[in-house]
Motif scaffolding. Structure first.
Motif, PDB file in Angstrom:
ATOM      1  N   ILE C 196       0.828  -1.210   0.000  1.00 31.04           N
ATOM      2  CA  ILE C 196       0.000   0.000   0.000  1.00 31.04           C
ATOM      3  C   ILE C 196       0.861   1.258   0.000  1.00 31.04           C
ATOM      4  O   ILE C 196       1.767   1.418   0.815  1.00 31.04           O
ATOM      5  CB  ILE C 196      -0.917   0.031   1.240  1.00 31.04           C
ATOM      6  CG1 ILE C 196      -1.717  -1.268   1.351  1.00 31.04           C
ATOM      7  CG2 ILE C 196      -1.837   1.255   1.219  1.00 31.04           C
ATOM      8  CD1 ILE C 196      -2.629  -1.565   0.212  1.00 31.04           C
ATOM      9  N   THR C 197       0.572   2.135  -0.922  1.00 30.11           N
ATOM     10  CA  THR C 197       1.332   3.372  -1.068  1.00 30.11           C
ATOM     11  C   THR C 197       0.429   4.557  -0.739  1.00 30.11           C
ATOM     12  O   THR C 197      -0.736   4.551  -1.124  1.00 30.11           O
ATOM     13  CB  THR C 197       1.811   3.509  -2.531  1.00 30.11           C
ATOM     14  OG1 THR C 197       2.472   2.302  -2.902  1.00 30.11           O
ATOM     15  CG2 THR C 197       2.760   4.679  -2.709  1.00 30.11           C
ATOM     16  N   ASN C 198       0.987   5.531  -0.035  1.00 25.83           N
ATOM     17  CA  ASN C 198       0.228   6.756   0.240  1.00 25.83           C
ATOM     18  C   ASN C 198       0.957   7.958  -0.329  1.00 25.83           C
ATOM     19  O   ASN C 198       2.188   7.965  -0.399  1.00 25.83           O
ATOM     20  CB  ASN C 198       0.032   6.940   1.744  1.00 25.83           C
ATOM     21  CG  ASN C 198      -0.813   5.821   2.325  1.00 25.83           C
ATOM     22  OD1 ASN C 198      -1.864   5.476   1.789  1.00 25.83           O
ATOM     23  ND2 ASN C 198      -0.326   5.215   3.384  1.00 25.83           N
ATOM     24  N   ARG C 199       0.183   8.954  -0.729  1.00 16.43           N
ATOM     25  CA  ARG C 199       0.784  10.137  -1.345  1.00 16.43           C
ATOM     26  C   ARG C 199       1.795  10.811  -0.421  1.00 16.43           C
ATOM     27  O   ARG C 199       1.624  10.788   0.800  1.00 16.43           O
ATOM     28  CB  ARG C 199      -0.317  11.124  -1.771  1.00 16.43           C
ATOM     29  CG  ARG C 199      -1.117  11.666  -0.635  1.00 16.43           C
ATOM     30  CD  ARG C 199      -2.371  12.401  -1.109  1.00 16.43           C
ATOM     31  NE  ARG C 199      -3.409  11.472  -1.584  1.00 16.43           N
ATOM     32  CZ  ARG C 199      -4.673  11.832  -1.828  1.00 16.43           C
ATOM     33  NH1 ARG C 199      -5.056  13.071  -1.677  1.00 16.43           N
ATOM     34  NH2 ARG C 199      -5.548  10.943  -2.242  1.00 16.43           N
ATOM     35  N   LYS C 200       2.780  11.398  -1.067  1.00 14.87           N
ATOM     36  CA  LYS C 200       3.813  12.103  -0.306  1.00 14.87           C
ATOM     37  C   LYS C 200       3.230  13.417   0.208  1.00 14.87           C
ATOM     38  O   LYS C 200       2.602  14.171  -0.528  1.00 14.87           O
ATOM     39  CB  LYS C 200       4.992  12.363  -1.242  1.00 14.87           C
ATOM     40  CG  LYS C 200       6.238  12.859  -0.550  1.00 14.87           C
ATOM     41  CD  LYS C 200       7.452  12.727  -1.488  1.00 14.87           C
ATOM     42  CE  LYS C 200       7.243  13.440  -2.816  1.00 14.87           C
ATOM     43  NZ  LYS C 200       8.359  13.388  -3.736  1.00 14.87           N
ATOM     44  N   LYS C 201       3.430  13.688   1.496  1.00 13.90           N
ATOM     45  CA  LYS C 201       2.902  14.910   2.098  1.00 13.90           C
ATOM     46  C   LYS C 201       4.009  15.971   2.185  1.00 13.90           C
ATOM     47  O   LYS C 201       5.177  15.616   2.340  1.00 13.90           O
ATOM     48  CB  LYS C 201       2.413  14.593   3.523  1.00 13.90           C
ATOM     49  CG  LYS C 201       1.192  13.684   3.555  1.00 13.90           C
ATOM     50  CD  LYS C 201      -0.034  14.498   3.321  1.00 13.90           C
ATOM     51  CE  LYS C 201      -1.300  13.674   3.348  1.00 13.90           C
ATOM     52  NZ  LYS C 201      -2.445  14.492   2.934  1.00 13.90           N
ATOM     53  N   PRO C 202       3.638  17.223   2.111  1.00 11.76           N
ATOM     54  CA  PRO C 202       4.666  18.264   2.201  1.00 11.76           C
ATOM     55  C   PRO C 202       5.241  18.341   3.621  1.00 11.76           C
ATOM     56  O   PRO C 202       4.555  18.023   4.589  1.00 11.76           O
ATOM     57  CB  PRO C 202       3.909  19.546   1.854  1.00 11.76           C
ATOM     58  CG  PRO C 202       2.476  19.239   2.085  1.00 11.76           C
ATOM     59  CD  PRO C 202       2.293  17.775   1.904  1.00 11.76           C
ATOM     60  N   ASP C 203       6.493  18.763   3.726  1.00  8.57           N
ATOM     61  CA  ASP C 203       7.062  18.940   5.070  1.00  8.57           C
ATOM     62  C   ASP C 203       7.520  20.387   5.278  1.00  8.57           C
ATOM     63  O   ASP C 203       8.285  20.674   6.186  1.00  8.57           O
ATOM     64  CB  ASP C 203       8.201  17.949   5.318  1.00  8.57           C
ATOM     65  CG  ASP C 203       9.260  18.008   4.232  1.00  8.57           C
ATOM     66  OD1 ASP C 203       9.184  18.923   3.383  1.00  8.57           O
ATOM     67  OD2 ASP C 203      10.152  17.145   4.222  1.00  8.57           O
TER      68      ASP C 203
END
Lengths: 189, 278, 384
Positions: C196-203
């Motif tokens: 399962i892959t989740n979208r990359k979130k901004p940091d």
């Protein structure tokens, strides 16, 4: 035993023909570990039209999802018998509800006449159990199926409160089929 | 010193806006900003969704999450946003063509569901961005670039359309009646359910010029004459109301439950069933 | 009869059920759709199961709205999907193009039926090969996968979500009316197997300076969700890295459009998926997708019994098309036969590839019935 096996359960909407396909697929596919492919087709009517489920059982992956030469056809109505038996495989068998199907178009074929719906009513008091009676008969007559696996699949399909009635219906159907087989020697092997 | 509401809630780096001189959209936009300020909603939990058209550029200038969508579809996009996260305060800025023509079905269906969106219709009676063609709210007889012989299509009454479709807060005001416009938008935002504010505004460059209505200031100044309050409208005959625009609160009802709240109950029930199975 | 012990993760499912369950396994928590044969059962099952897992189901007023709601939900942080068939897919193209440009992770299932127009609602076809790639106006990348069995529908739907999340793009899965309604035994993979892959979130700091389209070296910009503290703007107008329209800047327009193509191109090896069957020494290569590829294997086996060296090339990822792999096969093949249930859409794709000149033959079927092994076998024997 035949490697590739095709069966068709035909009747009228509401007789539980789709569920027969589901239960048999579960028995052969999950309990027996075979490859299965099940299709269903309905007439335009939700209730009362001719409908069928068709199951292919094989030892290997099934490429083509169409039953073209069924080894077993169950006909639960005259219309189903008229429409669904024409392409029966050589050596195939037809199982009919003898109260609902009065004539079988294909002369000279192995026809097993069982008063399926009547047996259901006698055993469980309900006509709706006819498909479970039919499953018992099919389990005996279609050599590819394992009777115990089929019975288990029936039991698991319904809530526990129906188990007793369903086992009785299943066994009554199986017994009716056995009687015919022992009476005239097994026609299909 | 306290920051001015425009400095807090707008993106000054995006100004000046792209609207024509005298356009009423600026007044509607500032009314939205003041209404948002009045409700005190969390700036980080508000999403302003727009469609396509002059009015739909409004959220370019606001400092909230902004979703600028396709023509006619902002309410459908907004429905997804709201449904996915009901904590968000979702405001739709749209035009008369965007909401009642190409997006008419989304408008009435969202009203029927009573989903908690606040829809502000910048109603300037024509398609401004494409150069002034007639829309579903163009009055009969009015001239536009595609009704050069006078418009023969009867106009939608946005408020009646919303009310008939099930919206639970419906109001109308104009660019002249700014205080009530702000009040209605604020009420729409705090109202739990589908809210529609029909903001009558002016397009002097296109609709005004072709119909000889004068410049923006003159068009705004004409509203008191053209409008009648909903209270007074009740005392007038149909003939007296002919060609009058009724302003005021048409619907403010809490009788019907809001959609995402109802769905939350479905989730609760379904999860209870799932727990029962285990 | 000897019994094989099977673990309980084997189930008998229809194609449509497998799609819904695969999506749920991948983390789908939002579905918006509009009923259409033969895709309806996907929505039905989603409506029943999603709330059990805290997810949301919405029946929208049409397919335009369905795709719009899916995109809206994705912006609010959901893993969102819709399912339709050809006519509905045509209506979804408008907002699908929004999803492409605005780089919105979401999944669209197209259960293909005989077309065009109403066509025949209950009959399978493969007529959406081109629509899935070129159905919208303008240029954009898309990932489309074309499973060929119920089990693969489950896995590819889950993979579609993973790819959508990873590459920030809509992903389509092509099923068809036959696979949708037929049941097969499938092995339900364990959650770990689905990766399962989740979208990359901004940091970056949560303020109005977050640039939703500022990409790092991967060309895939991290994606915030509405409400999580960033205040950002997104537009269906071509935009720069801030998300605001950049309609007066040629350079920014080109940069945006080039980057969204490039982010897929760079990952093509990871996205690409295909199957080769008996191609090692094949002189005749059958190219087929989905349900046709199943019977193609039978035709190949039969031809080989006659001494004809045939093999199958099956794109699983249909777009981007696995050109290189097929070109490799084409180079050594004498003939390439495209087999498909339409008037030759796959054939057009193959024709554009290097090394296929003068080698392409086709077998097509457009009457709504399934292609048979014999149709392909006969064509093999004609051109061998």
């Amino acid at each position: 035993m035949k490697k590739h096996f095709e069966m068709r359960f035909g009747g009228t909407g509401g007789q539980g023909m789709m569920l027969m396909g589901d239960v048999t697929a579960e028995a052969a596919g999950i309990k027996e570990g075979k490859e299965i492919l099940l299709t269903k087709s309905y007439g335009p009517e939700s209730r009362g039209g001719a409908c069928r489920s068709e199951l292919i059982i094989d030892d290997e992956k099934i490429a083509y999802p169409v039953v073209s030469e069924p080894d077993v056809v169950l006909a639960m109505s005259q219309k189903a018998c008229d429409s669904y038996t024409g392409d029966l495989a050589a050596g195939g068998i037809i199982i009919i509800d003898s109260d609902l199907v009065k004539s079988v178009p294909q002369r000279g074929r192995s026809v097993f006449s069982i008063p399926i719906t009547r047996i259901a009513k006698e055993v469980t008091g309900k006509e709706i159990s006819a498909n479970v009676v039919a499953l018992g008969a099919v389990a005996v007559l279609a050599d590819v199926l394992d009777e115990e696996a089929m019975k288990e699949a029936v039991i698991e399909r319904f809530p526990a409160k129906f188990t007793e009635a369903n086992v009785q219906a299943f066994e009554a159907g199986a017994a009716a089929a056995e009687e015919l087989v022992s009476g005239q020697a097994k026609k299909y092997a | 010193m306290e920051q001015h509401v425009f400095d807090r809630l707008m993106r000054d780096d995006k100004l000046p806006h792209m609207w024509c001189r005298g356009c009423g959209n600026g007044i509607v936009l500032q009314s939205i900003i003041r209404a948002i300020d009045r409700t005190g909603i969390d700036q980080d939990k508000a999403v302003i969704v727009s469609g396509v058209g002059c009015s739909s550029r409004a959220n370019n200038y606001t400092d909230f999450c902004g979703l600028h969508t396709t023509h006619g579809r902002p309410i459908a996009f907004a429905t997804g946003v709201k449904m996915a996260n009901p904590e968000l305060q979702v405001i739709v800025v749209t035009g008369d063509g965007d909401s009642t023509s190409i997006g008419g079905n989304h408008f009435i269906q969202a009203a029927r569901r009573n989903i908690d969106l606040t829809v502000v219709v910048f109603n300037n009676s024509n398609y401004g961005m494409t150069g002034g063609q007639y829309s579903p709210t163009t009055p009969v007889g009015a001239f536009t670039r595609t009704s050069v012989y006078g418009n023969i299509e009867p106009a939608f009454d946005v408020c009646r359309l919303a009310e008939g479709s099930g919206a639970t807060y419906v109001a109308r005001s104009t660019t002249y009646h700014v205080q009530s416009l702000i009040k209605y938008i604020a009420s729409g935002i705090t109202h739990k359910g589908f809210s529609v504010i029909d903001a009558m505004c002016d397009c002097p460059t296109l609709f005004g010029r072709i119909n000889g209505l004068g410049d923006g200031a003159k068009m705004i100044a004409a509203w008191p004459e053209k409008t009648v309050s909903i209270e007074k409208a009740g005392t007038l005959s149909a003939d007296e109301l002919e060609e009058k625009v009724i302003i005021g609160e048409f619907v403010n009802s809490s009788r019907r439950s809001e959609y995402t709240e109802k769905y939350a109950r479905i989730i609760e029930e379904a999860q209870r069933e799932r727990a029962d199975l285990k | 009869m000897e019994k094989t012990a099977y673990a309980p993760e084997y189930r008998v499912l229809t194609g449509n059920e497998a799609v819904t369950l695969g999506a749920l396994a991948a983390g789908m928590n939002f579905f918006a759709g509009y009923p259409i044969t033969p895709a309806t059962e996907i929505a039905e099952l989603a409506s029943e199961l999603l709330p059990k897992y805290g997810g949301k189901y919405m029946q929208m007023e049409d397919e335009l709205a369905s795709m719009a709601a899916v995109i809206g939900a994705s912006f609010a942080g959901s893993k969102a999907m819709t399912a339709t068939s050809g006519p509905g897919c045509s209506l979804m193209q408008e907002n699908l193009s929004y999803g492409m440009l605005a780089e919105v992770p979401c999944v669209l299932i197209d259960v293909m039926r005989q077309g065009p127009c109403q066509g025949v609602a209950t009959m399978p076809a493969q007529g959406d090969i081109m629509q899935s790639r070129w159905g919208t106006h303008g240029d954009h990348p898309i990932i489309v996968t074309a499973p060929s069995s119920v089990e693969e529908l489950y896995r590819e739907t889950a993979r579609a979500f993973n790819m959508a999340e990873k590459y920030r793009t809509p992903v389509m899965v092509l099923s068809d009316a036959a696979m949708a309604h037929m049941s097969e035994k499938i092995r339900i993979p364990a959650a770990e197997e689905l990766c399962i892959t989740n979208r990359k979130k901004p940091d970056v700091p949560k303020d109005r300076n977050y640039k939703p389209y500022e990409a790092d070296e991967t060309d895939i910009p991290p994606m915030a969700s509405f409400g999580d503290g960033y205040r950002w703007f997104v537009s269906g107008i071509i935009h720069d890295e801030t998300g605001f329209p950049a309609t007066a800047d040629y350079e920014k327009i080109a940069e945006k459009l080039t980057r969204i193509e490039r982010k897929i191109d760079w990952n093509i090896k990871e996205i690409e998926s295909y199957e080769e069957y008996r191609t090692d020494d094949a002189e005749i290569i059958i190219v087929a997708i989905g349900i046709v590829s199943r019977v193609a294997k039978g035709a190949i086996d039969k031809a080989r019994k006659e001494g004809v060296k045939a093999g199958l090339f099956r794109p699983i990822t249909l777009w981007p098309f696995p050109d290189e792999a097929l070109q490799k096969q084409a180079a050594k093949a004498k003939k390439i036969i495209t087999a498909e249930m339409n008037d030759g859409q796959l054939s057009r794709i193959v024709k554009e590839l290097d090394g296929t000149d003068g080698k392409i033959e086709k077998v097509t079927r457009n009457d709504g019935a399934l292609m048979t092994a014999d149709m392909i076998y006969d064509r093999i024997m004609e051109v061998k």
